[in-house]
Scaffold this motif. Structure first.
Motif, PDB file in Angstrom:
ATOM      1  N   ALA A  11      72.495 -40.077  58.874  1.00 23.88           N
ATOM      2  CA  ALA A  11      73.559 -41.025  59.209  1.00 23.88           C
ATOM      3  C   ALA A  11      73.254 -41.721  60.529  1.00 23.88           C
ATOM      4  O   ALA A  11      73.490 -42.918  60.691  1.00 23.88           O
ATOM      5  N   PHE A  12      72.720 -40.971  61.477  1.00 25.42           N
ATOM      6  CA  PHE A  12      72.387 -41.544  62.785  1.00 25.42           C
ATOM      7  C   PHE A  12      71.276 -42.576  62.655  1.00 25.42           C
ATOM      8  O   PHE A  12      71.370 -43.675  63.159  1.00 25.42           O
ATOM      9  N   ILE A  13      70.215 -42.224  61.927  1.00 26.40           N
ATOM     10  CA  ILE A  13      69.083 -43.136  61.760  1.00 26.40           C
ATOM     11  C   ILE A  13      69.507 -44.363  60.969  1.00 26.40           C
ATOM     12  O   ILE A  13      69.178 -45.490  61.310  1.00 26.40           O
ATOM     13  N   GLY A  14      70.245 -44.165  59.905  1.00 27.93           N
ATOM     14  CA  GLY A  14      70.690 -45.285  59.087  1.00 27.93           C
ATOM     15  C   GLY A  14      71.646 -46.205  59.818  1.00 27.93           C
ATOM     16  O   GLY A  14      71.743 -47.388  59.525  1.00 27.93           O
ATOM     17  N   GLY A  15      72.361 -45.693  60.803  1.00 32.18           N
ATOM     18  CA  GLY A  15      73.327 -46.504  61.529  1.00 32.18           C
ATOM     19  C   GLY A  15      72.737 -47.212  62.731  1.00 32.18           C
ATOM     20  O   GLY A  15      73.431 -47.915  63.434  1.00 32.18           O
ATOM     21  N   CYS A  16      71.453 -47.041  62.982  1.00 28.84           N
ATOM     22  CA  CYS A  16      70.822 -47.661  64.141  1.00 28.84           C
ATOM     23  C   CYS A  16      70.193 -48.985  63.740  1.00 28.84           C
ATOM     24  O   CYS A  16      69.045 -49.021  63.296  1.00 28.84           O
ATOM     25  N   THR A  17      70.934 -50.018  63.862  1.00 29.06           N
ATOM     26  CA  THR A  17      70.389 -51.348  63.633  1.00 29.06           C
ATOM     27  C   THR A  17      70.698 -52.196  64.851  1.00 29.06           C
ATOM     28  O   THR A  17      71.686 -51.970  65.540  1.00 29.06           O
ATOM     29  N   ALA A  18      69.842 -53.128  65.078  1.00 27.74           N
ATOM     30  CA  ALA A  18      70.053 -54.018  66.227  1.00 27.74           C
ATOM     31  C   ALA A  18      71.323 -54.832  65.988  1.00 27.74           C
ATOM     32  O   ALA A  18      71.585 -55.268  64.868  1.00 27.74           O
ATOM     33  N   PRO A  19      72.108 -55.009  67.024  1.00 19.54           N
ATOM     34  CA  PRO A  19      73.311 -55.819  66.850  1.00 19.54           C
ATOM     35  C   PRO A  19      72.932 -57.256  66.515  1.00 19.54           C
ATOM     36  O   PRO A  19      71.936 -57.782  67.014  1.00 19.54           O
TER      37      PRO A  19
END
Length: 112
Positions: A11-19
């Motif tokens: 969940a942490f990795i999948g939620g890390c996208t550049a704004p």
């Protein structure tokens, strides 16, 4: 417990996208400029017309499509511009848009 840690990490990795940057017609990225074009039309923001006219010459047909859609909404005109034509065929209509702009000075941006 190990399963829970794996799920949390996923969940942490999948939620890390550049704004995503704020919508700007001047941006190079169509996924940023197209929403800005739509927003300019929705807000009736006449100050964006010069930027929209510049986009009529884009290499990206989607950008050209949204630019002319916004211009039509803001001016009730298309001046014969067809986004799907090649560069040579689009040129006269782009020139007409630039002449139209010269005859219709824009008000300063009102902060939209």
């Amino acid at each position: 417990m190990r399963w829970l840690a794996i799920v949390a990490l996923g969940a942490f990795i999948g939620g890390c996208t550049a704004p995503k940057p704020p919508p700007r017609i001047e941006d190079r990225d169509p996924s940023v400029k197209i929403p800005a074009m739509r927003l300019a039309a929705q807000r009736e923001d006449q100050s964006k017309i010069p930027l929209l006219i510049d986009q009529l010459d884009s290499e990206d047909p989607a950008v050209r499509f949204y630019a002319i859609e916004a211009l039509q909404h803001l001016t009730n005109q298309d001046l014969g511009y067809l986004y799907y034509q090649d560069e040579v065929r689009r040129r006269p209509a782009i020139d007409r848009w630039r002449a139209w702009l010269a005859d219709h000075p824009m008000k300063p941006d009102d902060g939209h």
